[in-house]
Design an enzyme around this catalytic site. Structure first.
Site, PDB file in Angstrom:
ATOM      1  CG  PHE A 146      -1.825   1.285   1.144  1.00  0.00           C
ATOM      2  CD1 PHE A 146      -2.997   1.285   0.397  1.00  0.00           C
ATOM      3  CD2 PHE A 146      -1.446   2.471   1.766  1.00  0.00           C
ATOM      4  CE1 PHE A 146      -3.779   2.430   0.288  1.00  0.00           C
ATOM      5  CE2 PHE A 146      -2.228   3.618   1.667  1.00  0.00           C
ATOM      6  CZ  PHE A 146      -3.387   3.594   0.931  1.00  0.00           C
ATOM      7  CG  ASP A 233       5.600   4.151   1.818  1.00  0.00           C
ATOM      8  OD1 ASP A 233       5.559   4.901   2.820  1.00  0.00           O
ATOM      9  OD2 ASP A 233       4.624   3.971   1.066  1.00  0.00           O
ATOM     10  CE  LYS A 274      -1.019   7.317   6.689  1.00  0.00           C
ATOM     11  NZ  LYS A 274      -0.755   6.150   5.883  1.00  0.00           N
TER      12      LYS A 274
END
Ligand code: PLP
Length: 426
Positions: A146, A233, A274
């Site tokens: 993802f 990531d 985030k």
């Protein structure tokens, strides 16, 4: 009175349903306030937040230091665009690159944008530095990945729901199984046009799949050998979530980890989002050293809001909080307790089969099929018992509280979770 308030909550949900696109399926709870590890709904019911906005709120809800940094900057200067310099961006870039041990940063806003940025940098590096023929570059990705929701990123997803009818898809990606070092080596040795390997150190959305301890390091070494960029990531795993500043740091115990990070799997390209803002403002970043980042020249990439003064001020404050409050150590310490307690319960449980994760990024696997709604029903019962979590898949529940939690609160949460799971025992 409570009837009226309940109607309010139902009305709010109905309004969203009517006027908003149905691109999410939220748990029916309407939140109006947050502080630290807690959120409150419109009826003033208090909950432990065990999602932390997908790990954006690692520093806890409405952290005063971060919020104050935002207020102060918002009253002074909000946005100039990169057409001009602003007096906050340079300092932030210096702070961030020192914090993570890289030469340079390219500032963006959302996670998906940062992933796109990393892919563009990787391709350009492949043509201009590595010498791959134009348009031939391939980037390796993993099954179950993802990385966000843009057209290119969903092109290499294998979540049919995320992909179907959004084609034609972007070419140039090769998918291999996750946590399979032999599969990576095979692709690297059989193709000459590999530019990069894009990987999550732990697959969060897929259900907190935690690879072998040495997977990251071995993957990084293989990438080195084959002159391929190792792109991590860490949008969900980074910034103390898994018990170290970055998940690729593995069990590195130091706070200013950068010198020791070299002994672990230092990425060539690091993607953050985030929690880089503590969930206060959309901030993301791509970090790399000069030999890679210098392929980007004026006009080749950008964003109106990327690197704006509010983002810069907020991100510095949010990262200082991570250090000042020892969030990595706390996540590591509490995570061990969480998994130990849940494992003990699971030994005799008929409803939960497994707990896995690292630091405070954990998941419990439910004893039912992927298509079942058991995990959803358990999350509804958890909500009723004062704890908010969400299934990642039909039978997997992710548990990721803010990292500012204390031991007493964690133990309280563990008993809520076990009590709730027991309601579902057969
Ligand atoms: C959330 C996430 C993204 C996408 O970030 P957005 O800000 O939602 O675009 C990318 N990669 C990972 C691993 C994520 O968890």
């Amino acid at each position: 009175m409570s009837v009226l308030e309940k109607m309010n909550s139902a009305e709010i949900i109905a309004t969203e349903n009517k006027y908003g696109a149905h691109n999410y399926h939220p748990l029916p709870v309407v939140l109006s306030r947050g502080e630290g590890v807690y959120v409150w709904d419109v009826d003033e019911k208090k909950y432990y937040d065990f999602l932390s906005a997908y790990s954006a709120v690692n520093q806890g809800h409405c952290h005063p230091k971060i919020v104050n940094a935002m207020i102060e900057q918002a009253q002074t200067l909000t946005l100039t665009s990169r057409a001009f310099y602003n007096d906050k961006l340079g300092n932030y870039e210096k702070f961030l690159t020192k914090f993570f041990g890289f030469d340079k940063v390219l500032p963006m806003n959302t996670g998906a944008e940062a992933v796109e940025t990393a892919l563009k940098i990787c391709r350009k590096w492949a043509y201009e530095v590595k010498g791959i023929e134009e348009n031939d570059a391939q980037i390796i990705v993993c099954d179950g990945n993802f990385h966000g929701r843009t057209t290119t990123i969903i092109s290499f997803s294998n979540d049919e729901n995320a992909r179907k009818n959004f084609g034609p898809y972007t070419a140039g990606f090769i998918k291999i199984p996750y946590d399979d070092i032999d599969a990576l080596e095979k692709v690297l040795t059989t193709s000459k046009n590999i530019a990069g390997f894009l990987v999550e150190p732990i697959q969060g959305e897929a259900g907190v799949y935690t690879p072998a301890d040495d997977y990251m390091m071995k993957a990084k070494n293989l990438c080195n050998q084959h002159n391929v960029l190792f792109i991590a990531d860490e949008i969900q795993t980074g910034i103390a979530r898994t018990g170290s500043l970055l998940a690729v740091c593995g069990n590195c115990d130091c706070q200013n980890h950068c010198e020791r990070q070299a002994t672990y799997a230092t990425p060539d390209v690091l993607i953050l989002g985030k929690a880089i803002s503590g969930g206060v403002y959309p901030v993301s970043a791509v970090l790399a050293n000069d030999a890679i980042m210098n392929v980007i020249k004026p006009g080749q990439h950008g964003s109106t809001f990327g690197g704006n003064p509010i983002a810069a001020a907020v991100a510095v404050a949010a990262l200082e909080v991570v250090d000042e409050e020892n969030l990595a150590q706390n996540a590591r310490y509490l995570g061990k307790i969480f998994r130990t307690k849940l494992s003990e319960y699971i030994k005799t449980s008929t409803i939960a089969t497994l707990v896995r994760g690292r630091g405070l990024l954990n998941a419990v696997v439910i004893n039912d099929t992927e298509e079942s709604d058991t995990a959803w029903n358990i999350c509804m019962a958890l909500r009723d018992n004062g704890l908010l979590a969400k299934p990642t898949h039909g039978n997997i529940i992710r548990f990721a509280p803010p990292l500012v939690m204390n031991e007493e609160q964690l133990l309280d949460c563990v008993s809520i979770i076990i009590k709730t799971l027991k309601e579902f025992e057969r």
